[in-house]
Write a protein that holds these residues in place. Structure first.
Motif, PDB file in Angstrom:
ATOM      1  N   TYR A 157      59.299   8.140  18.990  1.00 26.00           N
ATOM      2  CA  TYR A 157      58.650   7.103  18.181  1.00 26.00           C
ATOM      3  C   TYR A 157      57.325   6.736  18.821  1.00 26.00           C
ATOM      4  O   TYR A 157      57.258   6.483  20.030  1.00 26.00           O
ATOM      5  CB  TYR A 157      59.576   5.877  18.127  1.00 26.00           C
ATOM      6  CG  TYR A 157      58.927   4.639  17.567  1.00 26.00           C
ATOM      7  CD1 TYR A 157      59.050   4.321  16.224  1.00 26.00           C
ATOM      8  CD2 TYR A 157      58.192   3.788  18.395  1.00 26.00           C
ATOM      9  CE1 TYR A 157      58.453   3.180  15.710  1.00 26.00           C
ATOM     10  CE2 TYR A 157      57.594   2.639  17.883  1.00 26.00           C
ATOM     11  CZ  TYR A 157      57.727   2.347  16.540  1.00 26.00           C
ATOM     12  OH  TYR A 157      57.139   1.225  16.034  1.00 26.00           O
ATOM     13  N   LEU A 201      54.734   6.711  13.647  1.00 27.21           N
ATOM     14  CA  LEU A 201      55.268   8.040  13.347  1.00 27.21           C
ATOM     15  C   LEU A 201      56.454   8.252  14.271  1.00 27.21           C
ATOM     16  O   LEU A 201      56.408   7.865  15.449  1.00 27.21           O
ATOM     17  CB  LEU A 201      54.239   9.140  13.602  1.00 27.21           C
ATOM     18  CG  LEU A 201      53.021   9.172  12.721  1.00 27.21           C
ATOM     19  CD1 LEU A 201      52.023  10.199  13.240  1.00 27.21           C
ATOM     20  CD2 LEU A 201      53.410   9.501  11.288  1.00 27.21           C
ATOM     21  N   TYR A 216      64.600  10.558  17.751  1.00 28.59           N
ATOM     22  CA  TYR A 216      63.190  10.762  17.447  1.00 28.59           C
ATOM     23  C   TYR A 216      62.320  10.288  18.608  1.00 28.59           C
ATOM     24  O   TYR A 216      62.683   9.363  19.328  1.00 28.59           O
ATOM     25  CB  TYR A 216      62.783   9.923  16.225  1.00 28.59           C
ATOM     26  CG  TYR A 216      63.482  10.271  14.944  1.00 28.59           C
ATOM     27  CD1 TYR A 216      62.836  11.002  13.958  1.00 28.59           C
ATOM     28  CD2 TYR A 216      64.782   9.847  14.698  1.00 28.59           C
ATOM     29  CE1 TYR A 216      63.472  11.307  12.763  1.00 28.59           C
ATOM     30  CE2 TYR A 216      65.425  10.148  13.510  1.00 28.59           C
ATOM     31  CZ  TYR A 216      64.767  10.879  12.546  1.00 28.59           C
ATOM     32  OH  TYR A 216      65.399  11.180  11.363  1.00 28.59           O
ATOM     33  N   GLN A 250      57.788  22.846  11.399  1.00 29.68           N
ATOM     34  CA  GLN A 250      57.758  21.451  10.969  1.00 29.68           C
ATOM     35  C   GLN A 250      59.067  20.748  11.334  1.00 29.68           C
ATOM     36  O   GLN A 250      60.134  21.337  11.305  1.00 29.68           O
ATOM     37  CB  GLN A 250      57.543  21.383   9.459  1.00 29.68           C
ATOM     38  CG  GLN A 250      57.390  19.984   8.954  1.00 29.68           C
ATOM     39  CD  GLN A 250      57.061  19.942   7.465  1.00 29.68           C
ATOM     40  OE1 GLN A 250      56.938  20.954   6.813  1.00 29.68           O
ATOM     41  NE2 GLN A 250      56.924  18.746   6.949  1.00 29.68           N
ATOM     42  N   ARG A 251      58.964  19.490  11.679  1.00 35.37           N
ATOM     43  CA  ARG A 251      60.130  18.655  12.002  1.00 35.37           C
ATOM     44  C   ARG A 251      60.132  17.451  11.066  1.00 35.37           C
ATOM     45  O   ARG A 251      59.079  17.023  10.603  1.00 35.37           O
ATOM     46  CB  ARG A 251      60.050  18.150  13.440  1.00 35.37           C
ATOM     47  CG  ARG A 251      60.151  19.261  14.455  1.00 35.37           C
ATOM     48  CD  ARG A 251      60.019  18.692  15.863  1.00 35.37           C
ATOM     49  NE  ARG A 251      60.218  19.738  16.822  1.00 35.37           N
ATOM     50  CZ  ARG A 251      61.402  20.106  17.304  1.00 35.37           C
ATOM     51  NH1 ARG A 251      62.491  19.494  16.917  1.00 35.37           N
ATOM     52  NH2 ARG A 251      61.503  21.074  18.183  1.00 35.37           N
ATOM     53  N   THR A 253      59.665  13.995  10.009  1.00 35.44           N
ATOM     54  CA  THR A 253      58.784  12.969  10.542  1.00 35.44           C
ATOM     55  C   THR A 253      58.879  11.732   9.665  1.00 35.44           C
ATOM     56  O   THR A 253      58.783  11.828   8.442  1.00 35.44           O
ATOM     57  CB  THR A 253      57.323  13.466  10.598  1.00 35.44           C
ATOM     58  OG1 THR A 253      57.273  14.643  11.413  1.00 35.44           O
ATOM     59  CG2 THR A 253      56.398  12.411  11.173  1.00 35.44           C
ATOM     60  N   VAL A 309      59.010  11.504  15.259  1.00 35.54           N
ATOM     61  CA  VAL A 309      59.234  12.936  15.091  1.00 35.54           C
ATOM     62  C   VAL A 309      60.623  13.290  15.613  1.00 35.54           C
ATOM     63  O   VAL A 309      60.947  12.996  16.778  1.00 35.54           O
ATOM     64  CB  VAL A 309      58.158  13.766  15.834  1.00 35.54           C
ATOM     65  CG1 VAL A 309      58.396  15.249  15.654  1.00 35.54           C
ATOM     66  CG2 VAL A 309      56.757  13.361  15.338  1.00 35.54           C
ATOM     67  N   LYS A 310      61.440  13.893  14.759  1.00 37.66           N
ATOM     68  CA  LYS A 310      62.814  14.199  15.113  1.00 37.66           C
ATOM     69  C   LYS A 310      62.853  15.271  16.194  1.00 37.66           C
ATOM     70  O   LYS A 310      62.157  16.286  16.130  1.00 37.66           O
ATOM     71  CB  LYS A 310      63.592  14.668  13.883  1.00 37.66           C
ATOM     72  CG  LYS A 310      65.090  14.656  14.071  1.00 37.66           C
ATOM     73  CD  LYS A 310      65.791  14.904  12.740  1.00 37.66           C
ATOM     74  CE  LYS A 310      67.274  14.600  12.844  1.00 37.66           C
ATOM     75  NZ  LYS A 310      67.931  14.834  11.553  1.00 37.66           N
ATOM     76  N   ALA A 349      57.296   7.935   8.836  1.00 36.54           N
ATOM     77  CA  ALA A 349      56.021   7.231   8.951  1.00 36.54           C
ATOM     78  C   ALA A 349      56.134   5.885   8.266  1.00 36.54           C
ATOM     79  O   ALA A 349      56.873   5.735   7.292  1.00 36.54           O
ATOM     80  CB  ALA A 349      54.902   8.047   8.312  1.00 36.54           C
TER      81      ALA A 349
END
Length: 156
Positions: free
Chosen positions: A22, A149, A20, A119-120, A122, A151-152, A124
């Motif tokens: 980060y 957050l 991810y 979309q990936r 995510t 995100v992959k 949080a």
């Protein structure tokens, strides 16, 4: 007007596995003229999750080609609830420049919209500096919090 509600199924915790991007952000409530004023960190988060909910990995600060990465080892647990929740503890690797780092993470996997485009996964949550690190003018006191957050990325 009737609104259709769909049930979100439990997620398989193994879906957390991956790399991810980060990003963590200072908890500043006032508007800022420069988004970088909110920046706490931007790193690479590598996670491996097992079917029993055990999570391990690393939060990598930098990686020079051919050098040992500066990283915190991450360990924790995840639940397949909806939304998927997880807790992680990050500690700097022994004998590294960040050996005294200790952070705690609490988060969830955000909703995957069935009709979403591009979309990936995510993650949080919040992060807490659990112990002081550094010294003198570079002392970072325990208690600092930030939102994050992650995100992959695409599988390599």
């Amino acid at each position: 007007m009737r609104i259709a509600v769909t049930r979100r199924d439990k997620m398989n915790v193994v879906e957390l596995t991956g790399t991810y991007t980060y990003r963590s952000f200072l908890n500043r409530p006032e508007p800022v003229d420069d988004f970088n004023k909110l920046r706490f960190a931007q790193l690479e988060l590598r996670l491996a999750a097992e079917p029993d909910g055990t999570v391990s990995g690393a939060l990598v600060f930098s990686e020079e080609p051919g050098a040992e990465p500066i990283a915190m080892d991450m360990v924790g647990r995840a639940s397949g609830s909806s939304p998927m929740a997880f807790t992680l503890t990050g500690r700097g690797r022994p004998n590294s420049a960040i050996a005294d780092f200790h952070y705690e993470y609490d988060g969830i996997a955000l909703r995957h919209w069935e009709t979403g485009i591009g979309q990936r996964m995510t993650l949080a949550g919040t992060v807490l500096r659990a112990e002081d690190h550094g010294s003198g003018s570079s002392l970072a006191k325990a208690g600092q919090t930030a939102g994050f957050l992650a995100v992959k990325r695409d599988d390599a």
